[in-house]
Write a protein that holds these residues in place. Sequence first.
Motif, PDB file in Angstrom:
ATOM      1  N   UNK A  46       0.834  -1.271   0.007  1.00  0.00           N
ATOM      2  CA  UNK A  46       0.149   0.202  -0.061  1.00  0.00           C
ATOM      3  C   UNK A  46       0.836   1.130  -0.048  1.00  0.00           C
ATOM      4  N   UNK A  47       1.884   1.382   0.632  1.00  0.00           N
ATOM      5  CA  UNK A  47       2.726   2.446   1.015  1.00  0.00           C
ATOM      6  C   UNK A  47       3.827   2.651  -0.383  1.00  0.00           C
ATOM      7  N   UNK A  48       4.365   1.386  -0.664  1.00  0.00           N
ATOM      8  CA  UNK A  48       5.396   1.424  -1.809  1.00  0.00           C
ATOM      9  C   UNK A  48       5.100   0.372  -2.925  1.00  0.00           C
ATOM     10  N   UNK A  49       4.016   0.606  -3.787  1.00  0.00           N
ATOM     11  CA  UNK A  49       3.875  -0.645  -4.600  1.00  0.00           C
ATOM     12  C   UNK A  49       4.862  -1.068  -5.782  1.00  0.00           C
ATOM     13  N   UNK A  50       5.998  -0.123  -5.919  1.00  0.00           N
ATOM     14  CA  UNK A  50       6.664  -0.691  -6.762  1.00  0.00           C
ATOM     15  C   UNK A  50       8.143  -0.840  -6.079  1.00  0.00           C
ATOM     16  N   UNK A  51       8.540  -0.207  -4.944  1.00  0.00           N
ATOM     17  CA  UNK A  51       9.687  -0.246  -4.309  1.00  0.00           C
ATOM     18  C   UNK A  51       9.787  -1.357  -3.589  1.00  0.00           C
ATOM     19  N   UNK A  52       8.526  -1.857  -2.839  1.00  0.00           N
ATOM     20  CA  UNK A  52       8.563  -3.213  -1.929  1.00  0.00           C
ATOM     21  C   UNK A  52       8.616  -4.247  -2.646  1.00  0.00           C
ATOM     22  N   UNK A  53       7.927  -4.653  -3.771  1.00  0.00           N
ATOM     23  CA  UNK A  53       8.271  -5.980  -4.508  1.00  0.00           C
ATOM     24  C   UNK A  53       9.706  -5.892  -4.956  1.00  0.00           C
ATOM     25  N   UNK A  54      10.211  -4.852  -5.429  1.00  0.00           N
ATOM     26  CA  UNK A  54      11.680  -5.001  -5.512  1.00  0.00           C
ATOM     27  C   UNK A  54      12.769  -5.302  -4.652  1.00  0.00           C
ATOM     28  N   UNK A  55      12.423  -4.617  -3.287  1.00  0.00           N
ATOM     29  CA  UNK A  55      13.212  -4.969  -2.281  1.00  0.00           C
ATOM     30  C   UNK A  55      12.932  -6.447  -1.736  1.00  0.00           C
ATOM     31  N   UNK A  56      11.709  -6.855  -1.977  1.00  0.00           N
ATOM     32  CA  UNK A  56      11.604  -8.468  -1.683  1.00  0.00           C
ATOM     33  C   UNK A  56      12.402  -9.331  -2.610  1.00  0.00           C
ATOM     34  N   UNK A  57      12.261  -8.883  -3.970  1.00  0.00           N
ATOM     35  CA  UNK A  57      12.992  -9.865  -4.762  1.00  0.00           C
ATOM     36  C   UNK A  57      14.601  -9.724  -4.659  1.00  0.00           C
ATOM     37  N   UNK A  58      15.213  -8.664  -4.344  1.00  0.00           N
ATOM     38  CA  UNK A  58      16.459  -8.467  -4.000  1.00  0.00           C
ATOM     39  C   UNK A  58      16.695  -9.594  -2.770  1.00  0.00           C
ATOM     40  N   UNK A  59      16.074  -9.299  -1.620  1.00  0.00           N
ATOM     41  CA  UNK A  59      16.197 -10.269  -0.520  1.00  0.00           C
ATOM     42  C   UNK A  59      16.221 -11.460  -0.844  1.00  0.00           C
ATOM     43  N   UNK A  60      15.118 -12.008  -1.654  1.00  0.00           N
ATOM     44  CA  UNK A  60      15.020 -13.513  -1.939  1.00  0.00           C
ATOM     45  C   UNK A  60      16.390 -13.871  -2.662  1.00  0.00           C
ATOM     46  N   UNK A  61      16.588 -13.247  -3.678  1.00  0.00           N
ATOM     47  CA  UNK A  61      17.796 -13.295  -4.671  1.00  0.00           C
ATOM     48  C   UNK A  61      19.179 -13.286  -3.525  1.00  0.00           C
ATOM     49  N   UNK A  62      19.305 -12.430  -2.660  1.00  0.00           N
ATOM     50  CA  UNK A  62      20.467 -12.756  -1.854  1.00  0.00           C
ATOM     51  C   UNK A  62      20.265 -13.921  -1.024  1.00  0.00           C
ATOM     52  N   UNK A  63      19.265 -14.249  -0.326  1.00  0.00           N
ATOM     53  CA  UNK A  63      19.175 -15.652   0.336  1.00  0.00           C
ATOM     54  C   UNK A  63      19.568 -16.885  -0.604  1.00  0.00           C
ATOM     55  N   UNK A  64      19.005 -16.695  -1.645  1.00  0.00           N
ATOM     56  CA  UNK A  64      19.353 -18.050  -2.516  1.00  0.00           C
ATOM     57  C   UNK A  64      20.984 -18.142  -2.823  1.00  0.00           C
ATOM     58  N   UNK A  65      21.403 -16.822  -3.166  1.00  0.00           N
ATOM     59  CA  UNK A  65      22.798 -16.940  -3.550  1.00  0.00           C
ATOM     60  C   UNK A  65      23.568 -17.047  -2.600  1.00  0.00           C
ATOM     61  N   UNK A  66      23.431 -16.304  -1.616  1.00  0.00           N
ATOM     62  CA  UNK A  66      24.213 -15.910  -0.136  1.00  0.00           C
ATOM     63  C   UNK A  66      24.232 -17.129   0.764  1.00  0.00           C
ATOM     64  N   UNK A  67      23.291 -18.121   0.839  1.00  0.00           N
ATOM     65  CA  UNK A  67      23.229 -18.962   1.702  1.00  0.00           C
ATOM     66  C   UNK A  67      23.584 -20.616   1.055  1.00  0.00           C
ATOM     67  N   UNK A  68      24.751 -21.026   1.152  1.00  0.00           N
ATOM     68  CA  UNK A  68      25.022 -22.218   0.157  1.00  0.00           C
ATOM     69  C   UNK A  68      24.205 -23.443   0.867  1.00  0.00           C
TER      70      UNK A  68
END
Length: 323
Positions: A46-68
């Motif tokens: 509701x507050x950040x309709x574009x920035x929020x999914x972008x931040x979520x995507x970067x977090x998910x990608x970081x978890x998948x790549x950064x945690x072996x």
Amino acid sequence: MGVLVLGACATWSLITAAAHDGRPEGVLLALLAVAAGYAAGRISGALLPVAAPCAAALTGLGLAVGLPRLSSGPEIVAPLGHAGATAALLTLATGAVCCAAWATGSPAFRIVLRLTAVGITVTAAVLGSLSGLVTCAVVVLCSLAAGRMPHRGPGIAGLAAAATAVTGLTWAVAGNAVPDGLAESLRGQLTPHRIDLWHDALRLAREDTALGVGPGRFGELSSTATRTLVSDGKPHSAPLQLAAEQGLVGVVLLAAGFCWLLYALWRSPRPTPLVLTAGATLTALAAIAAVGNALSFTTVSVGAGLLAGLATAHPLTEERAPG
């Protein structure tokens, strides 16, 4: 409706645990993770309709790549559930980026976000996640196709049918109800160990169809799991695990939860392409969970709830339909 479904899932897990001295903590934690992610998605969407999914995507990608390794404990070989969790995180990240692309009003930024989604798909190939590569590619293609669908109803129905087909195929493999040629092909892809776990889960489900054997008790009663040197005590299939541990009612409640998500997407005020993109992502996640252990990872459960919340949020600013 969502509160009722999640509350029923939590209550039933406690009932089956009390009946068979089970351990419902894992189920309750997963439900809490989904609820927390959904609430966070509704607020941030509701507050950040574009920035929020972008931040979520970067977090998910970081978890998948950064945690072996997404699981703790000593490991001699790669854990069976790790590949599914990595594929799930990459799929959710791809879906979040595609949702952000449909939410933005800038054509140039939309192209950048779609290229990012393609980059995440390539990352899945680099990480050696074949299932992640397939599901990410499917999400990207479905997102592009969603832009040409004027009505979301047929798309939502198609997603429900796809999830049902994958679950039905999993159940058929567990019950040896598929042709020999297809069974051998699937056995090679899914590994004999996983299919043996499915056989045990279906056997336990038939022994107590009403209540199951109790949450968290599959590892104690499965002959395949007890013979495994390092086992997490799970059948690596969400529908079969609930059937074995919580009986038929548990499976019905799982289906009700997925149907509630699709219904919430159908009623969402967000643009139709965004809604269908989120639906395709959650359906891909359901397919991964049907043949893997992805939902046992808290990060995946939170991510699923977060994406659903983002796609059903009521933005404070007026959105225009893309195109």
